[in-house]
Design a protein around this motif. Structure first.
Motif, short mmCIF file in Angstrom:
data_model
loop_
_atom_site.label_atom_id
_atom_site.label_comp_id
_atom_site.label_asym_id
_atom_site.label_seq_id
_atom_site.Cartn_x
_atom_site.Cartn_y
_atom_site.Cartn_z
N TRP A 244 0.93 -1.19 0.03
CA TRP A 244 -0.09 -0.13 -0.09
C TRP A 244 0.77 1.23 0.09
O TRP A 244 0.45 2.25 -0.65
CB TRP A 244 -0.98 -0.01 1.16
CG TRP A 244 -2.03 -1.08 1.18
CD1 TRP A 244 -2.21 -2.08 2.17
CD2 TRP A 244 -2.91 -1.51 0.24
NE1 TRP A 244 -3.15 -2.97 1.92
CE2 TRP A 244 -3.67 -2.60 0.51
CE3 TRP A 244 -3.20 -0.89 -1.11
CZ2 TRP A 244 -4.62 -3.01 -0.20
CZ3 TRP A 244 -4.04 -1.35 -1.81
CH2 TRP A 244 -4.81 -2.55 -1.30
N ARG A 245 2.15 1.15 1.02
CA ARG A 245 2.93 2.31 0.77
C ARG A 245 3.49 2.69 -0.66
O ARG A 245 3.49 3.64 -1.08
CB ARG A 245 3.92 2.16 2.11
CG ARG A 245 3.50 2.28 3.29
CD ARG A 245 4.59 2.60 4.46
NE ARG A 245 5.51 1.26 4.32
CZ ARG A 245 4.94 0.34 4.82
NH1 ARG A 245 4.04 -0.06 5.66
NH2 ARG A 245 5.97 -0.77 4.99
N GLY B 242 1.45 4.47 -3.08
CA GLY B 242 1.08 5.81 -2.34
C GLY B 242 0.06 6.18 -1.46
O GLY B 242 -0.59 7.24 -1.42
N ARG B 243 -0.70 4.87 -0.99
CA ARG B 243 -2.07 4.61 -0.38
C ARG B 243 -1.45 4.04 0.81
O ARG B 243 -2.11 2.80 1.09
CB ARG B 243 -2.99 4.13 -1.03
CG ARG B 243 -3.31 4.97 -2.02
CD ARG B 243 -4.77 4.22 -2.85
NE ARG B 243 -5.42 4.97 -3.71
CZ ARG B 243 -6.23 5.83 -3.62
NH1 ARG B 243 -6.75 6.02 -2.20
NH2 ARG B 243 -6.74 6.56 -4.72
N TYR C 70 -1.62 2.28 4.42
CA TYR C 70 -2.95 1.90 5.02
C TYR C 70 -3.61 3.08 6.04
O TYR C 70 -4.69 3.07 6.28
CB TYR C 70 -2.48 0.49 5.95
CG TYR C 70 -3.77 -0.20 6.30
CD1 TYR C 70 -4.62 -1.02 5.13
CD2 TYR C 70 -4.45 -0.22 7.55
CE1 TYR C 70 -5.50 -1.53 5.47
CE2 TYR C 70 -5.57 -0.94 7.69
CZ TYR C 70 -6.25 -1.47 6.74
OH TYR C 70 -7.52 -2.14 6.99
N GLU D 173 -3.79 6.03 5.68
CA GLU D 173 -4.54 6.85 4.53
C GLU D 173 -5.52 6.21 4.24
O GLU D 173 -6.55 6.79 4.13
CB GLU D 173 -3.61 7.14 3.43
CG GLU D 173 -4.31 8.02 2.43
CD GLU D 173 -3.42 8.60 0.97
OE1 GLU D 173 -3.93 8.22 0.15
OE2 GLU D 173 -2.25 9.04 1.52
N LEU D 174 -5.70 4.84 4.09
CA LEU D 174 -6.86 4.20 3.59
C LEU D 174 -7.86 4.12 4.79
O LEU D 174 -9.05 4.28 4.65
CB LEU D 174 -6.48 2.67 3.30
CG LEU D 174 -5.87 2.18 1.96
CD1 LEU D 174 -5.35 0.86 1.88
CD2 LEU D 174 -6.11 2.81 0.86
N GLU E 112 -9.74 7.55 4.87
CA GLU E 112 -10.65 7.68 3.54
C GLU E 112 -12.09 7.04 4.11
O GLU E 112 -13.03 6.94 3.38
CB GLU E 112 -10.22 6.85 2.48
CG GLU E 112 -9.00 7.76 1.78
CD GLU E 112 -8.54 6.89 0.72
OE1 GLU E 112 -8.95 5.87 0.40
OE2 GLU E 112 -7.57 7.50 0.12
N TRP F 105 -11.04 3.04 -7.23
CA TRP F 105 -9.56 2.76 -7.70
C TRP F 105 -8.97 1.21 -7.21
O TRP F 105 -8.24 0.87 -8.03
CB TRP F 105 -8.91 3.88 -6.78
CG TRP F 105 -8.92 3.63 -5.54
CD1 TRP F 105 -9.54 4.15 -4.47
CD2 TRP F 105 -7.74 2.68 -4.71
NE1 TRP F 105 -9.25 3.67 -3.12
CE2 TRP F 105 -8.28 2.93 -3.40
CE3 TRP F 105 -6.82 1.97 -4.83
CZ2 TRP F 105 -7.52 2.21 -2.26
CZ3 TRP F 105 -6.10 1.35 -4.21
CH2 TRP F 105 -6.44 1.46 -2.71
#
Length: 135
Positions: A40-41, A44-45, A47, A49-50, A53, A125
């Motif tokens: 995930w890193r 660019g996302r 965890y 950050e997920l 969201e 996405w």
């Protein structure tokens, strides 16, 4: 089998292998989890950050097929592939190797659960990402 789209390396430590020098089989699951976080890193996302969201991706299933043991101080490379997605779940496949030799394979199935706690559809996405990773 998983591809090189995602990967993570780790070294078998004393806590995993102990005096016998062979890693306990239960140690492979944390390698899968660490690799997922690295994946995930890499996208660019991270965890964290997920989760901001409003989604969590709970592990619904986890399986590991052991081929050869891992030994103390070996460097383990875990390859990851985002394999398949349905409306509410996705699957990650893993290949654990040491010096190119397969030691184990694994699969995790994750469900998309918003902070409200009820299963929901995957974000667009993520569905798109699973179609992009296929040849």
């Amino acid at each position: 089998p998983p591809s090189d789209r995602g990967w993570h390396t780790d070294r078998v430590g004393w806590a995993e292998a102990g005096v016998v020098g062979i890693a306990h089989k239960g140690r492979d699951v944390p390698y899968l989890e660490e690799t997922g976080g690295a994946y995930w890193r890499h996208l660019g996302r991270p965890y964290t950050e997920l989760r901001t969201e409003g989604f969590d991706y709970a592990v619904l299933e986890c399986s590991v097929q052991y081929r050869q043991p891992l030994h103390f101080d070996e460097q383990v490379v875990v390859h990851l592939d985002l394999a398949v997605a349905s409306r509410t779940t996705f699957e990650m496949t893993y290949l654990l190797t040491v010096d190119g030799e397969v030691r184990a394979t694994g699969v995790t199935v994750h469900g998309c659960i918003p902070t409200a706690g009820r299963p929901t559809r995957l974000p667009p996405w993520l569905v798109e990402l699973t179609t992009l990773t296929k040849p």
